[in-house]
Enzyme design. Sequence first.
Site, PDB file in Angstrom:
ATOM      1  N   ARG A  92       5.177   3.161   7.505  1.00  0.00           N
ATOM      2  CA  ARG A  92       6.153   3.269   6.085  1.00  0.00           C
ATOM      3  C   ARG A  92       7.025   1.772   7.092  1.00  0.00           C
ATOM      4  O   ARG A  92       7.476   0.589   5.876  1.00  0.00           O
ATOM      5  CB  ARG A  92       7.079   4.431   5.627  1.00  0.00           C
ATOM      6  CG  ARG A  92       6.003   5.287   4.643  1.00  0.00           C
ATOM      7  CD  ARG A  92       6.645   6.625   4.562  1.00  0.00           C
ATOM      8  NE  ARG A  92       5.572   7.272   4.154  1.00  0.00           N
ATOM      9  CZ  ARG A  92       5.912   8.530   4.794  1.00  0.00           C
ATOM     10  NH1 ARG A  92       5.702   8.886   5.428  1.00  0.00           N
ATOM     11  NH2 ARG A  92       4.634   9.180   3.914  1.00  0.00           N
ATOM     12  N   ASP A 152       7.557  14.992  -0.587  1.00  0.00           N
ATOM     13  CA  ASP A 152       7.943  15.365   0.495  1.00  0.00           C
ATOM     14  C   ASP A 152       7.882  16.859   0.553  1.00  0.00           C
ATOM     15  O   ASP A 152       7.285  18.085   1.304  1.00  0.00           O
ATOM     16  CB  ASP A 152       7.951  14.946   1.917  1.00  0.00           C
ATOM     17  CG  ASP A 152       8.379  13.450   1.893  1.00  0.00           C
ATOM     18  OD1 ASP A 152       7.430  12.864   2.558  1.00  0.00           O
ATOM     19  OD2 ASP A 152       8.691  12.968   0.318  1.00  0.00           O
ATOM     20  N   ARG A 155       4.941  18.966  -1.280  1.00  0.00           N
ATOM     21  CA  ARG A 155       4.042  18.517  -0.203  1.00  0.00           C
ATOM     22  C   ARG A 155       4.999  20.678   0.725  1.00  0.00           C
ATOM     23  O   ARG A 155       3.667  21.230   1.247  1.00  0.00           O
ATOM     24  CB  ARG A 155       3.949  18.089   0.727  1.00  0.00           C
ATOM     25  CG  ARG A 155       3.273  16.857  -0.059  1.00  0.00           C
ATOM     26  CD  ARG A 155       3.417  15.667   1.014  1.00  0.00           C
ATOM     27  NE  ARG A 155       2.493  14.381   0.577  1.00  0.00           N
ATOM     28  CZ  ARG A 155       2.738  13.371   0.856  1.00  0.00           C
ATOM     29  NH1 ARG A 155       3.378  13.309   1.600  1.00  0.00           N
ATOM     30  NH2 ARG A 155       1.552  12.427   0.515  1.00  0.00           N
ATOM     31  N   HIS A 179      11.821   8.965   3.875  1.00  0.00           N
ATOM     32  CA  HIS A 179      10.770   8.984   3.869  1.00  0.00           C
ATOM     33  C   HIS A 179       9.960   9.689   4.362  1.00  0.00           C
ATOM     34  O   HIS A 179       9.737   8.258   4.610  1.00  0.00           O
ATOM     35  CB  HIS A 179      10.798   8.876   1.499  1.00  0.00           C
ATOM     36  CG  HIS A 179       9.478   9.114   1.716  1.00  0.00           C
ATOM     37  ND1 HIS A 179       8.153   9.761   1.974  1.00  0.00           N
ATOM     38  CD2 HIS A 179       7.790   8.575   1.444  1.00  0.00           C
ATOM     39  CE1 HIS A 179       6.753  10.207   0.887  1.00  0.00           C
ATOM     40  NE2 HIS A 179       6.946   8.900   1.358  1.00  0.00           N
TER      41      HIS A 179
HETATM   42  P1  NAD Z   1      -1.543  -1.331  -4.233  1.00  0.00           P
HETATM   43  O1  NAD Z   1      -2.004  -2.483  -2.787  1.00  0.00           O
HETATM   44  O2  NAD Z   1      -2.627  -0.381  -4.450  1.00  0.00           O
HETATM   45  O3  NAD Z   1      -0.382  -1.941  -5.189  1.00  0.00           O
HETATM   46  C1  NAD Z   1       0.384  -2.233  -5.318  1.00  0.00           C
HETATM   47  C2  NAD Z   1       0.151  -3.604  -6.867  1.00  0.00           C
HETATM   48  O4  NAD Z   1       1.335  -4.392  -6.214  1.00  0.00           O
HETATM   49  C3  NAD Z   1      -0.327  -4.378  -6.399  1.00  0.00           C
HETATM   50  O5  NAD Z   1      -1.213  -4.376  -7.296  1.00  0.00           O
HETATM   51  C4  NAD Z   1       0.021  -6.002  -5.834  1.00  0.00           C
HETATM   52  O6  NAD Z   1      -0.627  -6.548  -6.832  1.00  0.00           O
HETATM   53  C5  NAD Z   1       1.210  -5.640  -6.928  1.00  0.00           C
HETATM   54  N1  NAD Z   1       2.024  -5.964  -5.940  1.00  0.00           N
HETATM   55  C6  NAD Z   1       2.406  -7.005  -5.360  1.00  0.00           C
HETATM   56  N2  NAD Z   1       3.676  -7.804  -4.948  1.00  0.00           N
HETATM   57  C7  NAD Z   1       3.894  -7.263  -6.407  1.00  0.00           C
HETATM   58  C8  NAD Z   1       5.378  -8.089  -7.143  1.00  0.00           C
HETATM   59  N3  NAD Z   1       6.474  -8.370  -6.557  1.00  0.00           N
HETATM   60  N4  NAD Z   1       5.518  -7.959  -8.397  1.00  0.00           N
HETATM   61  C9  NAD Z   1       4.486  -7.742  -9.332  1.00  0.00           C
HETATM   62  N5  NAD Z   1       3.098  -7.028  -8.732  1.00  0.00           N
HETATM   63  C10 NAD Z   1       3.545  -7.362  -7.667  1.00  0.00           C
HETATM   64  O7  NAD Z   1      -0.484   0.002  -3.522  1.00  0.00           O
HETATM   65  P2  NAD Z   1      -0.084   1.545  -3.718  1.00  0.00           P
HETATM   66  O8  NAD Z   1      -0.905   2.398  -2.652  1.00  0.00           O
HETATM   67  O9  NAD Z   1      -0.400   1.590  -5.550  1.00  0.00           O
HETATM   68  O10 NAD Z   1       1.375   1.656  -3.001  1.00  0.00           O
HETATM   69  C11 NAD Z   1       2.383   0.795  -3.539  1.00  0.00           C
HETATM   70  C12 NAD Z   1       4.049   1.368  -2.545  1.00  0.00           C
HETATM   71  O11 NAD Z   1       3.952   2.749  -2.866  1.00  0.00           O
HETATM   72  C13 NAD Z   1       3.385   0.622  -1.675  1.00  0.00           C
HETATM   73  O12 NAD Z   1       4.812   0.517  -0.422  1.00  0.00           O
HETATM   74  C14 NAD Z   1       2.895   2.207  -0.736  1.00  0.00           C
HETATM   75  O13 NAD Z   1       3.695   2.890   0.359  1.00  0.00           O
HETATM   76  C15 NAD Z   1       4.079   3.154  -1.795  1.00  0.00           C
HETATM   77  N6  NAD Z   1       3.871   4.565  -1.530  1.00  0.00           N
HETATM   78  C16 NAD Z   1       5.098   5.231  -2.109  1.00  0.00           C
HETATM   79  C17 NAD Z   1       5.039   6.852  -1.946  1.00  0.00           C
HETATM   80  C18 NAD Z   1       6.260   7.829  -2.074  1.00  0.00           C
HETATM   81  O14 NAD Z   1       6.393   8.435  -2.261  1.00  0.00           O
HETATM   82  N7  NAD Z   1       7.325   6.854  -2.320  1.00  0.00           N
HETATM   83  C19 NAD Z   1       3.873   7.397  -2.112  1.00  0.00           C
HETATM   84  C20 NAD Z   1       2.933   6.586  -1.630  1.00  0.00           C
HETATM   85  C21 NAD Z   1       2.643   5.118  -1.926  1.00  0.00           C
END
Ligand code: NAD
Length: 320
Positions: A92, A152, A155, A179
Amino acid sequence: MNFKSRKVAIVGAGAVGSGFAFALAQSGIAEEIVLVDANTDLAKGQALDLAHGAPFYRTVSIYADTAPQAYRNAAIVVITAGKAQAGPSQSRLELMQINAKIVTSIATDIQMVNPEAIVLVATNPVDIVTHVARLRTQWPRGRILGSGTVLDSARFRWLLAEHCGVSPQNVHASILGEHGDSELAAWSLVHIGGLPMDHYCSVCRKCDFIHRRPQILEQVRRSAYHIIGYKGSTSFGVAMAMVQIVRAILRNERRVLTVSAPLAGEYGLNDVTLGIPCVVGANGIEEVIEAQLTPEENQELAQSAQVLKDSLALLETSPA
Ligand code: NAD
């Protein structure tokens, strides 16, 4: 704070954003859900797909819009926009440079039209990007928070429940810190059916649990990598975890959740944002709870904080 609206804006309509929108719609706690994405067609498609389920869940208006107008009157803006881990070998922290920029820019847009909103960040590395976005926008402490280790901890609870053969609802347990890879299990806080873990084990006696602990923690730490290896992204678990946080805010539940909170001396730590038990209510983070950890756990927490601080220092010294 009394919310005039139960509107939730979701920025990022990818795997996490759309999964969260789906879970939020089912929950019945929002009255308006607006989806925003740099890919406007994706936001429109997800919103239409979700809106077509309207006869099957409690009334909620779901639509797509563009920034920053979509943020107006929202009680909460949830940020899931940014890059996701490209594969199981990417950590990450590798995402931090680009995602800190994206999340700060979105937070700045929100501030222009709706400085009263509470901002919940899920974009990774969630502790770092939440910290940076708060500092760069001067958002009031507690009103911008990260999803932290809520997923987490869920989980962890599930794994403990599977191991002990009890319902996850009877397991209270927390993962603290980053995280990510340096997170720690607060073993001294684990309770099963109200009994401290050691007490429960002495009654149960089915296993030599102390030897299973490192394996369970490693399973928690590796969960995201495993899921990403299997299906490319994680979405359902985090979506459900975020619904818990949003519900706690919209309903002022004052739930104790391990969200990413900025520390100001708690646990002897400063200038870092990480997953820690907090009371979450209408004002976002209402209180940081200083739990009584063992000296070993305090040390592990300090180490996790140091990992985050080292990354923050790298971010500050690298070109924007
Ligand atoms: P994804 O690629 O499916 O979706 C991300 C979206 O963000 C895309 O559709 C993209 O077009 C959009 N985007 C990018 N820049 C943008 C902006 N400036 N304005 C508006 N939209 C924008 O990715 P995902 O699988 O949905 O993951 C998203 C984020 O969440 C990642 O950083 C991932 O690591 C994180 N995540 C966090 C957790 C957690 O527990 N916090 C868990 C899973 C994933």
